[in-house]
Design an enzyme around this catalytic site. Structure first.
Site, short mmCIF file in Angstrom:
data_model
loop_
_atom_site.label_atom_id
_atom_site.label_comp_id
_atom_site.label_asym_id
_atom_site.label_seq_id
_atom_site.Cartn_x
_atom_site.Cartn_y
_atom_site.Cartn_z
N GLU A 60 1.76 -3.67 -10.71
CA GLU A 60 0.68 -4.27 -9.92
C GLU A 60 -0.12 -5.30 -10.71
O GLU A 60 -0.51 -6.33 -10.17
CB GLU A 60 -0.25 -3.19 -9.37
CG GLU A 60 0.33 -2.42 -8.18
CD GLU A 60 1.33 -1.33 -8.59
OE1 GLU A 60 1.50 -1.10 -9.80
OE2 GLU A 60 1.93 -0.72 -7.70
N HIS A 129 -3.64 9.56 -3.59
CA HIS A 129 -3.17 8.61 -2.58
C HIS A 129 -3.99 8.64 -1.30
O HIS A 129 -3.50 8.22 -0.24
CB HIS A 129 -1.69 8.89 -2.26
CG HIS A 129 -0.80 8.62 -3.43
ND1 HIS A 129 0.50 9.03 -3.47
CD2 HIS A 129 -1.03 7.98 -4.59
CE1 HIS A 129 1.04 8.68 -4.62
NE2 HIS A 129 0.12 8.03 -5.32
#
Lengths: 327, 417
Positions: A60, A129
């Site tokens: 990322e 998450h």
């Protein structure tokens, strides 16, 4: 107008903007060949080719860093985060570079990039998450933080994000992807940032929320109406810039406010909004501003505990009644 | 089955009002739990359950006035029903005090109820702000716009918070009339509303007792003009040395208390059969509160220093303003002092506080020209007027007391030795 899902509205925005401007490109994990974990990018690789639809490694920081360089040189990159939880790896790129390059360059260099993807609690996605980041990104000057709650806003605001010159954190909500709504077909219908909206009028209490919590708040307002309590519901739409004028105006009428956010109470968006209300319309308040938030724990995996950790309609109803001294 | 009885909270109390029930009929209650709040003429109290059981037979709903000794409700075993209606329902509304008292004692089975000072969140506020009424910002704004004194509004929110709805229910009423300056003549005067203000238990008691006083008690009045130049100087020194902000009135309390020791007939009460000379000197000090006048009592004021009196008056006045005064803190005075000097009143007459035989009305100390040894000089002067119950205090007795009082006030060193 067409009836689209929130997912299709985002897809439509991407297609329209990639058709409109060849400088628009998208990169992310599994967005090309696999067509996206949430199928937002279905068909894009075939249509626009590998130069504009780029499958990246699981990196990322590299993705965002690359996009920053592209944006500095005039491209309009979109980075898809499979979920916004993964963007934490790129926090330095986002907060220390994307958010600050225009400032560092004395306004000479724009940063026309979008980082988009889902956030928030789902079904058994566990502690890493299930997080929400609007307050986190909302803290930093230099970023725009969008939190659309409807398909129309998802499309219109994503188009604004792609066409703008600022780095935009575009926070979708996975639980909203299937939600349907009327969406304008006009490819030039864009929604501006920093414009809140009264989505339901009422005289007794002001409920302030955004993203998925708006859905919750509207459901609570419908139930409250059955008891004769008319709630005014306001969708903030963007967390930064934050347009609270309609909220102040509403509180001048209702004298009570309830702010609803999905995640943890400490230092959350609801706290910022509640404090602003108190600062600005203190003399109009007949009760303390109520906050509805998630429980202050890492999200449990067990479904029964997960359900206890997130706000539900009845929490909003209870908070409204506290604000009305009716509990 | 235990009965919850309207307690007698003082000699003058004949009835009390049920403010609110904390529990509903049929609800399970446990020992020590507050069942209801009552308003007596001076103070609000919670009545607590002293046994576990089911609350039932509520005979007086919130707002109702019950005579002392009336059964307000019962606490009993689940399912148990009282055979007859609670006695309260048939008790005469205005049972004479003497009759009601034994009734209350007789009906009070072994510790069925206990009376505790009301414990609200408000009490946990530090002493300095104990009198503060909680209110929402909107309620304050509305009250200011409507000209409503929040002290007169009952709060329905958590912890007694006054909220907008409470202010809406209240119509503007001015208690002093003088606090808000009238607009200049010719300006557009707002139309003032007519209104009916229901009597609170406290206001009713004040009215009853004062009417009782002025009716049967033959009042007469004696005024003297005292020189307080030295007293004011000495007060400065006392404050400087002790750090205690003793007021002029605290010195007057001390002076009156000492003077009373020499004049037992002024420290007395008239009774149908006899006159009681009290011996002990307990000085009632009139305190204005938002709800009305209260007279907390400084016991044995003749044996207390000025600074002790000052400290005690301050504490009791604060409790009076927040309605926390307990019966033994406002009952049993033998003489009362009322001081309107702080309002700039030069002199006035006060109504005797029965069963006292006299009351002293104290005016403002001010600089006035006086003739001293053929010279006009400026001195600090203060007028006091004593109202006397002529059945006990004859003119000469009262005048003699005031002569003694003058000695204490004008030679204030006497107050400190």
């Amino acid at each position: 107008m067409s009836e689209l899902t929130y997912r299709d509205a985002i897809h439509r925005a991407l297609v329209e903007e990639m058709d409109r401007d060849p400088n628009v490109l998208i990169m992310g994990e599994d967005i090309g060949v696999y067509e996206g974990t949430f199928r937002i990018t279905a068909g894009l690789l075939k249509k626009y080719g590998a130069n504009r639809v780029i499958d990246t490694p699981i990196a990322e920081a590299g993705m965002v860093g690359t996009a920053i360089g592209m944006a500095m040189l005039g491209l309009r990159p979109i980075v898809e985060m499979m979920t916004f939880n993964f963007a934490l790896v790129a926090a330095d790129q986002i907060l220390n570079h994307a958010a600050k390059i225009r400032y560092f360059s004395g306004g000479q260099v724009d940063m026309p990039m979008v980082i988009r993807g889902p956030q928030g609690a789902g079904v058994q996605l566990s502690a890493q998450h299930s997080q929400s980041f609007e307050a986190f990104y909302g803290h930093f000057p230099g970023l725009i933080v969008a939190t659309p709650a409807t398909p129309a806003d998802a499309k219109g605001m994503l188009k604004s994000a792609i066409r703008g010159k600022d780095p935009v954190i575009f926070l979708e909500n996975a639980a909203l992807y299937g939600m349907k709504g009327e969406v304008p077909d006009d490819p030039d219908a864009v929604e501006p940032f920093g414009v809140s909206r009264v989505v339901r009028e009422g005289a007794h209490v002001t409920i302030v929320s955004y993203s998925r919590m708006l859905v919750l708040s509207l459901a609570a307002a419908a139930k409250l109406a059955e008891e004769g309590i008319e709630a005014e519901v306001i969708d903030l739409r963007t967390i930064r810039p934050l347009d609270l004028d309609p909220v102040y105006q509403s509180v001048r009428k209702t004298h009570r406010a309830v702010v609803v956010q999905e995640q943890w109470k400490p230092f959350g968006a609801a706290g910022e909004i509640a404090a602003s209300i108190t600062e600005t319309v203190f003399d109009e308040l007949d009760a303390p501003v109520e906050r509805v938030t998630g429980e202050d724990v890492p999200m449990p995996y067990a479904r029964n505990l997960e359900l206890l950790a997130v706000p539900h309609e009845e929490h909003v109803i209870a908070a409204v009644k506290r604000a009305l001294y009716r509990d | 089955m235990g009965e919850i009885i309207m307690p007698k909270m003082g000699d003058a109390m004949t009835e009390g009002r049920v403010v609110r029930w904390h529990k509903k009929a049929g609800e399970k209650v446990t020992k020590g739990e507050a069942l209801l709040e009552i308003e007596t003429d001076k103070v609000n109290l919670d009545l607590e359950a002293e046994e576990d059981g089911i609350l039932d037979n509520i005979a007086f709903e919130a707002g109702a006035v019950a005579p002392v000794g009336a059964v307000l409700a019962t606490v009993g075993a689940p399912g148990a029903k009282r055979a007859e209606k609670p006695a309260a329902a048939v008790a005469p509304a205005a049972a004479p005090v003497a009759a009601a008292e034994p009734a209350a004692a007789a009906k009070k089975p072994s510790g069925e109820i206990s009376v505790h000072e009301k414990k609200t969140a408000e009490q946990e506020i530090p002493a300095g702000v104990a009198g503060r009424r909680r209110s929402s910002p909107l309620a304050r704004k509305m009250a200011a716009q409507k000209g409503i004194d929040l002290a007169l509004v009952a709060g329905s929110g958590p912890g007694g918070r006054i909220v907008a709805a409470d202010v809406e229910r209240t119509r503007p009423v001015s208690r002093t009339g003088a606090t808000a300056l009238a607009p200049a003549p010719g300006s557009r005067l707002p139309v003032l509303e007519a209104k009916v203000v229901p009597l609170t238990a406290m206001r009713r008691t004040i009215a009853k007792r004062l009417a009782e006083s002025i009716g049967p008690v033959p009042h007469f009045f004696l005024t003297v003009d005292l020189d307080v130049t030295k007293l004011l100087q000495q007060r400065e020194q006392v404050i400087e040395i002790t750090g205690v902000k003793a007021s002029v009135n605290d010195f007057i309390v001390r002076a009156v208390a000492l003077a009373l020791r020499s004049h037992p007939l002024v420290n007395a009460s008239f009774g149908d059969e006899a006159i009681t000379l009290h011996g002990d000197v307990h000085i009632g000090v009139a305190v204005a509160t938002p709800e009305g006048l209260l007279t907390p009592v400084i016991r044995n004021a003749d044996r207390k220093s000025v600074t002790d009196i000052a400290t005690e008056v301050r504490a009791l006045a604060e409790k009076a303003r927040s309605r926390k005064l307990l019966p033994d803190e406002y009952q049993g005075s033998t003489f009362t002092i009322s001081n309107l000097g702080m309002f700039g009143v030069e002199e006035f007459t006060a109504i005797i506080n029965p069963p006292n035989a006299a009351i002293l009305a104290v005016g403002a100390a001010a600089q006035r020209p006086v003739v001293d040894a053929g010279q006009v000089v400026v001195r600090d002067r203060m007028k006091v007027t004593m109202s006397c119950d002529h059945r006990v205090v004859d003119g000469a007795v009262g005048a003699d007391f005031l002569r003694t009082l003058r000695q204490y006030v004008e030679q204030p060193l006497r107050l400190l030795i």
